[in-house]
Scaffold this motif. Structure first.
Motif, PDB file in Angstrom:
ATOM      1  N   TYR A   1      22.751   4.950 -23.861  1.00 37.29           N
ATOM      2  CA  TYR A   1      23.039   3.906 -24.867  1.00 37.29           C
ATOM      3  C   TYR A   1      21.987   2.795 -24.834  1.00 37.29           C
ATOM      4  O   TYR A   1      22.284   1.632 -25.132  1.00 37.29           O
ATOM      5  CB  TYR A   1      24.472   3.370 -24.649  1.00 37.29           C
ATOM      6  CG  TYR A   1      25.468   4.495 -24.787  1.00 37.29           C
ATOM      7  CD1 TYR A   1      25.744   5.041 -26.035  1.00 37.29           C
ATOM      8  CD2 TYR A   1      26.054   5.094 -23.667  1.00 37.29           C
ATOM      9  CE1 TYR A   1      26.597   6.125 -26.173  1.00 37.29           C
ATOM     10  CE2 TYR A   1      26.907   6.184 -23.793  1.00 37.29           C
ATOM     11  CZ  TYR A   1      27.174   6.685 -25.049  1.00 37.29           C
ATOM     12  OH  TYR A   1      28.006   7.769 -25.182  1.00 37.29           O
TER      13      TYR A   1
ATOM     14  N   ASN B   1      29.570   4.365 -20.330  1.00 41.35           N
ATOM     15  CA  ASN B   1      30.680   5.159 -20.860  1.00 41.35           C
ATOM     16  C   ASN B   1      31.702   5.295 -19.745  1.00 41.35           C
ATOM     17  O   ASN B   1      31.385   5.902 -18.734  1.00 41.35           O
ATOM     18  CB  ASN B   1      30.118   6.535 -21.278  1.00 41.35           C
ATOM     19  CG  ASN B   1      31.172   7.540 -21.691  1.00 41.35           C
ATOM     20  OD1 ASN B   1      32.351   7.280 -21.570  1.00 41.35           O
ATOM     21  ND2 ASN B   1      30.733   8.688 -22.156  1.00 41.35           N
TER      22      ASN B   1
ATOM     23  N   ASP C   1      21.151   7.578 -16.471  1.00 43.25           N
ATOM     24  CA  ASP C   1      21.315   8.127 -17.823  1.00 43.25           C
ATOM     25  C   ASP C   1      21.449   6.978 -18.819  1.00 43.25           C
ATOM     26  O   ASP C   1      22.539   6.465 -19.045  1.00 43.25           O
ATOM     27  CB  ASP C   1      22.565   9.024 -17.839  1.00 43.25           C
ATOM     28  CG  ASP C   1      22.849   9.565 -19.233  1.00 43.25           C
ATOM     29  OD1 ASP C   1      22.025   9.353 -20.145  1.00 43.25           O
ATOM     30  OD2 ASP C   1      23.906  10.206 -19.396  1.00 43.25           O
TER      31      ASP C   1
ATOM     32  N   SER D   1      19.122  17.998 -26.047  1.00 46.07           N
ATOM     33  CA  SER D   1      20.221  17.439 -25.261  1.00 46.07           C
ATOM     34  C   SER D   1      19.771  16.900 -23.903  1.00 46.07           C
ATOM     35  O   SER D   1      19.236  17.644 -23.072  1.00 46.07           O
ATOM     36  CB  SER D   1      21.290  18.519 -25.052  1.00 46.07           C
ATOM     37  OG  SER D   1      22.133  18.178 -23.983  1.00 46.07           O
ATOM     38  N   SER D   2      20.028  15.615 -23.674  1.00 44.71           N
ATOM     39  CA  SER D   2      19.709  15.045 -22.357  1.00 44.71           C
ATOM     40  C   SER D   2      20.644  15.618 -21.293  1.00 44.71           C
ATOM     41  O   SER D   2      20.268  15.717 -20.123  1.00 44.71           O
ATOM     42  CB  SER D   2      19.810  13.529 -22.395  1.00 44.71           C
ATOM     43  OG  SER D   2      21.109  13.130 -22.741  1.00 44.71           O
ATOM     44  N   LEU D   3      21.867  15.994 -21.710  1.00 46.02           N
ATOM     45  CA  LEU D   3      22.791  16.559 -20.729  1.00 46.02           C
ATOM     46  C   LEU D   3      22.233  17.866 -20.159  1.00 46.02           C
ATOM     47  O   LEU D   3      22.349  18.144 -18.963  1.00 46.02           O
ATOM     48  CB  LEU D   3      24.151  16.796 -21.384  1.00 46.02           C
ATOM     49  CG  LEU D   3      25.325  16.837 -20.433  1.00 46.02           C
ATOM     50  CD1 LEU D   3      25.584  15.494 -19.783  1.00 46.02           C
ATOM     51  CD2 LEU D   3      26.591  17.276 -21.154  1.00 46.02           C
TER      52      LEU D   3
ATOM     53  N   TYR E   1      31.398   8.952 -16.939  1.00 44.46           N
ATOM     54  CA  TYR E   1      31.280   9.989 -17.977  1.00 44.46           C
ATOM     55  C   TYR E   1      31.706  11.336 -17.388  1.00 44.46           C
ATOM     56  O   TYR E   1      31.073  11.837 -16.461  1.00 44.46           O
ATOM     57  CB  TYR E   1      29.832  10.022 -18.458  1.00 44.46           C
ATOM     58  CG  TYR E   1      29.509  11.023 -19.553  1.00 44.46           C
ATOM     59  CD1 TYR E   1      30.407  11.314 -20.579  1.00 44.46           C
ATOM     60  CD2 TYR E   1      28.281  11.665 -19.573  1.00 44.46           C
ATOM     61  CE1 TYR E   1      30.093  12.213 -21.576  1.00 44.46           C
ATOM     62  CE2 TYR E   1      27.951  12.570 -20.573  1.00 44.46           C
ATOM     63  CZ  TYR E   1      28.864  12.839 -21.569  1.00 44.46           C
ATOM     64  OH  TYR E   1      28.550  13.734 -22.562  1.00 44.46           O
TER      65      TYR E   1
ATOM     66  N   SER F   1      20.401  11.570 -29.560  1.00 43.65           N
ATOM     67  CA  SER F   1      21.637  12.179 -30.087  1.00 43.65           C
ATOM     68  C   SER F   1      22.451  11.209 -30.921  1.00 43.65           C
ATOM     69  O   SER F   1      22.958  11.561 -31.973  1.00 43.65           O
ATOM     70  CB  SER F   1      22.509  12.679 -28.944  1.00 43.65           C
ATOM     71  OG  SER F   1      21.948  13.825 -28.387  1.00 43.65           O
ATOM     72  N   LYS F   2      22.635   9.982 -30.415  1.00 41.84           N
ATOM     73  CA  LYS F   2      23.455   9.009 -31.142  1.00 41.84           C
ATOM     74  C   LYS F   2      22.571   7.996 -31.857  1.00 41.84           C
ATOM     75  O   LYS F   2      22.983   6.873 -32.116  1.00 41.84           O
ATOM     76  CB  LYS F   2      24.436   8.363 -30.183  1.00 41.84           C
ATOM     77  CG  LYS F   2      25.519   9.366 -29.815  1.00 41.84           C
ATOM     78  CD  LYS F   2      26.351   8.936 -28.677  1.00 41.84           C
ATOM     79  CE  LYS F   2      27.357  10.020 -28.360  1.00 41.84           C
ATOM     80  NZ  LYS F   2      28.042   9.751 -27.112  1.00 41.84           N
TER      81      LYS F   2
ATOM     82  N   SER G   1      18.305  10.172 -24.955  1.00 42.56           N
ATOM     83  CA  SER G   1      18.099  11.076 -26.087  1.00 42.56           C
ATOM     84  C   SER G   1      18.351  10.321 -27.385  1.00 42.56           C
ATOM     85  O   SER G   1      18.854   9.197 -27.371  1.00 42.56           O
ATOM     86  CB  SER G   1      19.036  12.282 -26.017  1.00 42.56           C
ATOM     87  OG  SER G   1      20.338  11.902 -26.430  1.00 42.56           O
TER      88      SER G   1
END
Ligand SMILES: Cc1ncc(COP(=O)(O)O)c(C=O)c1O
Length: 421
Positions: free
Chosen positions: A218, A187, A215, A99-101, A138, A253-254, A251
């Motif tokens: 995307y 976002n 960040d 997780s980048s978060l 975000y 993630s998506k 990341s």
């Protein structure tokens, strides 16, 4: 145009829409447009990863045994892959967990506890500290900094990036320690930062321990052939004589699996050395088998981009349908505006002022769940109460169609009721 309608016309349209709304409330639908996450079809594209790296395969191309401890900052090839995504050199990169978060949270928490290179004291020992929150933005970014004790300052996010006139004024207060940025397909508004915004962020007068949290979640998530270029903020900061000012994150993630991806950060040698020093206390090493799995699946950046093109083909019809129904049901009525993003995960609707909360409550009564009003703003407070974030990635097209019919009905009804009042 709503503004040109007579009172009688407004009243009769209000009756008509009110009846449709009541019927929708009776229908007992359960639709959800809140989830900014990959759909099962997207995740399916990455299923071959589930059998990678495969029985007996556990070394990377340098012969590192990925089953064991070590490799604190990631496999060299994984650093190279993230360097291609982030537009930097492999030695600028640290690869971490899923997780980048988490990486962003840790970076802020470390700065609070220990300070950052070039800073005199930990952020926690500097009295009131503040953070800039370009909005709409975000919500989870903003939550990290409010959770860790910062005062949040909303800054308007324009089509080019944050309102830099305002950012320059605010950042000259050295209690301001950072800014959240989603530089490409942000976002939720979908905008991409311009080079000029990046240059001003890099050159502006700010505290020596000020950090840009860049960040690039995307980075590879295009919906059209026109792939908007993202500014080279690391180089801009170097050119400005502030090489340590930016921390970049991303990341997969998506890209692959949202719960089982790989994350990375990239920054100057000072920041990377400092982060590595702290990380080596926090862990004996990341999940290198997952990194190997990703490397074997993609092979290289071309493989990753081919995969993202397949994901784009799943997402594009969903975004097109959202736009089609907004245009069909609200176009030319002078009621709302909306984004037509070229990438990312969201569509941002600007409803009439003071209506977002009402629309979201109405939609919920008619069975459509929407992101809570105000979520994209610091402290969850939209000063104009007009922004609504739509997340079309997860639901199937049939759900999106029904949800958008109800949503647009609620927008128009709320706008007409406001006009009548
Ligand atoms: C801008 C942005 N950053 C980060 C994340 C989460 O990333 P990760 O899954 O790597 O923690 C999201 C998820 O929606 C996001 O929109």
């Amino acid at each position: 145009m709503l503004q040109e309608m007579s009172k009688d016309d407004l009243t009769s349209r209000e009756n008509e829409l009110g009846n449709q709304f009541n019927a929708a409330c009776q229908a007992g639908l359960k639709l959800d447009m809140t989830r900014g996450k990959p759909s099962p079809e997207q995740l399916d594209l990455a299923n071959p990863m589930l059998s990678l790296p495969g029985d007996g395969v556990f070394t990377d191309s340098d012969g590192v045994d990925c089953r064991n401890y070590g490799g604190i900052d990631g496999l060299p090839q994984m650093k190279a892959l993230f360097a291609d995504i982030l537009g930097c050199e492999p030695q600028d990169v640290i690869v971490s967990g899923n997780s980048s978060l988490t990486m962003m949270y840790d970076a802020v928490a470390r700065a609070v506890l220990f300070g950052v290179p070039g800073g005199e004291k930990p952020w926690s020992q500097q009295g009131t500290v503040r953070f800039l929150c370009p909005a709409p933005g975000y919500d989870r970014h903003f939550e990290i900094t409010s959770h860790l004790g910062f005062e949040l300052l909303n800054v308007e996010l324009t089509d080019e990036g944050p309102d830099m006139d305002r950012v320059e004024v605010l950042a000259s207060d050295h209690a301001v320690k950072g800014i959240w940025c989603v530089p490409r397909y942000s976002n939720p508004t979908g905008i991409t930062y311009t080079d000029e915004v990046a240059r001003r962020l890099a050159t502006m007068n700010a505290a020596p321990d000020f950090r840009i949290f860049w960040d690039n979640a995307y980075a590879e998530h295009h919906l059209t052939e026109e792939q908007q270029p993202v500014p080279d903020i690391l180089q801009a900061c170097r050119d400005a004589g502030h090489p340590d000012r930016v921390l970049m994150f991303t990341s997969t993630s998506k890209i692959t699996m949202a719960g089982a991806g790989v994350s990375a950060m990239a920054a100057s040698p000072n920041n990377i050395d400092d982060t590595r020093r702290h990380l080596s206390v926090q862990t004996i090493g990341p999940d290198k088998l997952n990194q190997l799995r990703h490397l074997n699946f993609f092979k290289n950046i071309e493989g990753l981009r081919a995969h993202m093109a397949r994901i784009g083909k799943i997402l594009k019809p969903k975004f097109d349908l959202v736009n089609e129904l907004l245009e069909h049901n609200l176009g030319g009525k002078g009621i709302a505006t909306w984004s037509q993003p070229k990438g990312g995960y969201f569509v941002n609707v600007n409803a009439p002022d003071d209506c977002a909360r009402t629309i979201i409550d109405m939609a919920e009564k008619a069975g459509v769940k929407l992101t809570p009003a105000g979520a994209p703003f610091a402290y969850g407070l939209d000063p104009q109460n007009r922004v609504i974030r739509l997340a079309p990635s997860f639901p199937p097209l049939s759900d999106i169609r029904q949800a958008m019919e109800i949503f647009t009905l609620c927008v128009e009804l709320a706008a007409i009721r406001k006009a009548l009042n």
